[in-house]
Design a protein around this motif. Sequence first.
Motif, PDB file in Angstrom:
ATOM      1  N   PHE A  54       1.712  88.763   9.802  1.00  0.00           N
ATOM      2  CA  PHE A  54       1.208  87.422  10.094  1.00  0.00           C
ATOM      3  C   PHE A  54       2.353  86.430  10.190  1.00  0.00           C
ATOM      4  O   PHE A  54       3.333  86.533   9.458  1.00  0.00           O
ATOM      5  N   MET A  55       2.188  85.457  11.076  1.00  0.00           N
ATOM      6  CA  MET A  55       3.117  84.331  11.165  1.00  0.00           C
ATOM      7  C   MET A  55       2.314  83.089  11.503  1.00  0.00           C
ATOM      8  O   MET A  55       1.462  83.120  12.395  1.00  0.00           O
ATOM      9  N   VAL A  56       2.601  82.023  10.789  1.00  0.00           N
ATOM     10  CA  VAL A  56       1.969  80.731  11.051  1.00  0.00           C
ATOM     11  C   VAL A  56       3.067  79.759  11.445  1.00  0.00           C
ATOM     12  O   VAL A  56       4.113  79.699  10.798  1.00  0.00           O
ATOM     13  N   ALA A  57       2.823  79.009  12.510  1.00  0.00           N
ATOM     14  CA  ALA A  57       3.784  77.989  12.919  1.00  0.00           C
ATOM     15  C   ALA A  57       3.986  77.027  11.755  1.00  0.00           C
ATOM     16  O   ALA A  57       3.008  76.544  11.173  1.00  0.00           O
ATOM     17  N   PRO A  58       5.236  76.765  11.357  1.00  0.00           N
ATOM     18  CA  PRO A  58       5.496  75.935  10.177  1.00  0.00           C
ATOM     19  C   PRO A  58       4.772  74.588  10.186  1.00  0.00           C
ATOM     20  O   PRO A  58       4.324  74.121   9.143  1.00  0.00           O
ATOM     21  N   GLN A  59       4.621  73.979  11.341  1.00  0.00           N
ATOM     22  CA  GLN A  59       3.946  72.679  11.391  1.00  0.00           C
ATOM     23  C   GLN A  59       2.446  72.788  11.115  1.00  0.00           C
ATOM     24  O   GLN A  59       1.783  71.781  10.902  1.00  0.00           O
ATOM     25  N   PRO A 117       8.831  80.620  19.823  1.00  0.00           N
ATOM     26  CA  PRO A 117       9.670  79.676  19.070  1.00  0.00           C
ATOM     27  C   PRO A 117       9.481  79.761  17.553  1.00  0.00           C
ATOM     28  O   PRO A 117      10.461  79.768  16.803  1.00  0.00           O
ATOM     29  N   PHE A 118       8.238  79.848  17.077  1.00  0.00           N
ATOM     30  CA  PHE A 118       8.080  79.910  15.624  1.00  0.00           C
ATOM     31  C   PHE A 118       8.362  81.301  15.095  1.00  0.00           C
ATOM     32  O   PHE A 118       8.915  81.452  13.992  1.00  0.00           O
ATOM     33  N   LEU A 119       8.052  82.355  15.857  1.00  0.00           N
ATOM     34  CA  LEU A 119       8.411  83.704  15.437  1.00  0.00           C
ATOM     35  C   LEU A 119       9.932  83.807  15.294  1.00  0.00           C
ATOM     36  O   LEU A 119      10.441  84.289  14.282  1.00  0.00           O
ATOM     37  N   ARG A 120      10.647  83.331  16.305  1.00  0.00           N
ATOM     38  CA  ARG A 120      12.119  83.356  16.290  1.00  0.00           C
ATOM     39  C   ARG A 120      12.655  82.627  15.059  1.00  0.00           C
ATOM     40  O   ARG A 120      13.508  83.140  14.333  1.00  0.00           O
ATOM     41  N   ASP A 121      12.145  81.437  14.795  1.00  0.00           N
ATOM     42  CA  ASP A 121      12.651  80.641  13.676  1.00  0.00           C
ATOM     43  C   ASP A 121      12.339  81.287  12.328  1.00  0.00           C
ATOM     44  O   ASP A 121      13.173  81.263  11.415  1.00  0.00           O
ATOM     45  N   ILE A 122      11.155  81.868  12.191  1.00  0.00           N
ATOM     46  CA  ILE A 122      10.792  82.539  10.940  1.00  0.00           C
ATOM     47  C   ILE A 122      11.688  83.747  10.710  1.00  0.00           C
ATOM     48  O   ILE A 122      12.208  83.951   9.607  1.00  0.00           O
ATOM     49  N   VAL A 123      11.900  84.541  11.736  1.00  0.00           N
ATOM     50  CA  VAL A 123      12.751  85.729  11.608  1.00  0.00           C
ATOM     51  C   VAL A 123      14.194  85.313  11.322  1.00  0.00           C
ATOM     52  O   VAL A 123      14.844  85.873  10.436  1.00  0.00           O
ATOM     53  N   ARG A 124      14.709  84.338  12.023  1.00  0.00           N
ATOM     54  CA  ARG A 124      16.096  83.899  11.824  1.00  0.00           C
ATOM     55  C   ARG A 124      16.339  83.294  10.449  1.00  0.00           C
ATOM     56  O   ARG A 124      17.459  83.346   9.941  1.00  0.00           O
ATOM     57  N   ALA A 125      15.302  82.730   9.844  1.00  0.00           N
ATOM     58  CA  ALA A 125      15.454  82.154   8.502  1.00  0.00           C
ATOM     59  C   ALA A 125      15.824  83.219   7.476  1.00  0.00           C
ATOM     60  O   ALA A 125      16.460  82.927   6.465  1.00  0.00           O
ATOM     61  N   GLY A 126      15.422  84.475   7.716  1.00  0.00           N
ATOM     62  CA  GLY A 126      15.803  85.565   6.825  1.00  0.00           C
ATOM     63  C   GLY A 126      15.174  85.507   5.451  1.00  0.00           C
ATOM     64  O   GLY A 126      15.747  85.991   4.481  1.00  0.00           O
ATOM     65  N   GLU A 127      13.967  84.938   5.355  1.00  0.00           N
ATOM     66  CA  GLU A 127      13.321  84.777   4.058  1.00  0.00           C
ATOM     67  C   GLU A 127      12.058  85.608   3.877  1.00  0.00           C
ATOM     68  O   GLU A 127      11.648  85.840   2.746  1.00  0.00           O
TER      69      GLU A 127
END
Length: 162
Positions: A83-88, A16-26
Motif C-alpha cells: 500500500f501507498m498513500v499520497a502524503p498529502q 510521483p508519490f510512489l517515487r518519493d516514498i521509495v526514495r525516502a528509504g523509510e
Amino acid sequence: MEIRDAVPSDWPQIWPFLRDIVRAGETYTWARDETEESARAIWMAEALPNRTLVAVDGDTVLGTAKMGPNHRGPAAHIANASFMVAPQHSGKGVGRALGEYVLDQARADGFRAMQFNAVVETNTQAVKLWQSLGFEIVATLPEGFNHATKGYVGLHIMFRPL
C-alpha cells in the motif's frame, strides 16, 4: 472516496508519490533509486490474480494498493498486498479504506489468508493500522531493514486469516 482497479492513465498520478516514498528509504524494501520504468512494471498489475487498485476522489488518486498471491503453487492460497498513500492525503482514512477493500477482495478471490512480508517496525502508523484490521506480528527479522535515518531496524512479518 471510491476504490477501483487501476488503469494505465492512473500511473502519472501514482508515480510521483510512489517515487518519493521509495526514495525516502523509510518504509519500502525497494531500491531507493528505482526507475520509473521498473517501478511501473512492478506496481501495475497486468493480469489476475494480481491486482492494482487506486483510491480516488473524482479524478485525483489518493492512494494505491497492489495485491496478489504471496507465493506460487501449493502456497498460492496466501495473499500479499502493498500500500501507498499520497502524503498529502495521509490521515484521511485512505490506508484503512484500501486495507479493508483488499481484505474483502482477497477473500472474494478465494485466498484463505493474507501475509505482509515486510512491515518496517518503525512505521508505527502502518503497524497500528494492520493490527486494528486483525493482523498479528508473527515474526520480526532483527535489523532486517536499513532505514535511511535510523539505521538497521526490524522488519515485521504480519499475518491474518481471511
